[in-house]
Design a protein around this motif. Sequence first.
Motif, mmCIF file in Angstrom:
data_model
loop_
_atom_site.group_PDB
_atom_site.id
_atom_site.type_symbol
_atom_site.label_atom_id
_atom_site.label_comp_id
_atom_site.label_asym_id
_atom_site.label_seq_id
_atom_site.Cartn_x
_atom_site.Cartn_y
_atom_site.Cartn_z
ATOM 1 N N THR A 289 62.633 34.734 19.608
ATOM 2 C CA THR A 289 63.961 35.132 20.060
ATOM 3 C C THR A 289 64.122 36.644 19.984
ATOM 4 O O THR A 289 64.639 37.277 20.916
ATOM 5 N N TYR B 63 61.786 38.867 20.175
ATOM 6 C CA TYR B 63 60.963 39.429 21.245
ATOM 7 C C TYR B 63 61.692 39.347 22.591
ATOM 8 O O TYR B 63 61.728 40.318 23.350
ATOM 9 N N GLN B 64 62.276 38.196 22.885
ATOM 10 C CA GLN B 64 62.988 38.026 24.149
ATOM 11 C C GLN B 64 64.192 38.963 24.242
ATOM 12 O O GLN B 64 64.467 39.538 25.298
ATOM 13 N N LEU B 65 64.920 39.109 23.146
ATOM 14 C CA LEU B 65 66.074 40.006 23.145
ATOM 15 C C LEU B 65 65.638 41.458 23.321
ATOM 16 O O LEU B 65 66.289 42.231 24.031
ATOM 17 N N THR B 66 64.540 41.827 22.685
ATOM 18 C CA THR B 66 64.021 43.193 22.811
ATOM 19 C C THR B 66 63.605 43.478 24.246
ATOM 20 O O THR B 66 63.881 44.564 24.769
ATOM 21 N N ARG B 67 62.971 42.520 24.897
ATOM 22 C CA ARG B 67 62.563 42.693 26.302
ATOM 23 C C ARG B 67 63.762 42.915 27.206
ATOM 24 O O ARG B 67 63.659 43.599 28.231
ATOM 25 N N ARG B 68 64.901 42.334 26.839
ATOM 26 C CA ARG B 68 66.114 42.475 27.653
ATOM 27 C C ARG B 68 66.961 43.677 27.228
ATOM 28 O O ARG B 68 68.076 43.842 27.705
ATOM 29 N N SER B 69 66.445 44.484 26.325
ATOM 30 C CA SER B 69 67.136 45.678 25.810
ATOM 31 C C SER B 69 68.466 45.338 25.147
ATOM 32 O O SER B 69 69.432 46.098 25.235
ATOM 33 N N VAL B 70 68.526 44.177 24.484
ATOM 34 C CA VAL B 70 69.724 43.763 23.769
ATOM 35 C C VAL B 70 69.810 44.541 22.463
ATOM 36 O O VAL B 70 68.805 44.768 21.792
ATOM 37 N N ARG B 71 71.004 44.966 22.117
ATOM 38 C CA ARG B 71 71.232 45.676 20.861
ATOM 39 C C ARG B 71 72.189 44.849 20.009
ATOM 40 O O ARG B 71 73.009 44.094 20.521
#
Length: 72
Positions: free
Chosen positions: A9, A11-19
């Motif tokens: 999760t 990793y997926q959030l990081t790929r989407r540039s989620v902060r």
Amino acid sequence: MDSFTSSRTAYQLTRRSVRLRLGGSIHDPTDPVGRLLFNVLAMVAEFESDLIRMRTPEGMKVAKAKGRLRGK
């Protein structure tokens, strides 16, 4: 949520540039503080989930004893 699931999760959030925004601060999951906060929140969520799983059968026994358990 196990460690593999939380890592995936993150990793997926990081790929989407989620902060992560907590209070007035914005934390990047790619930096050490952001990873720490994400992991702490994941551990708290897992702890709460474990408590619910532990308490559910106990609550069902009490409800059954009081004649309030319906369903299966």
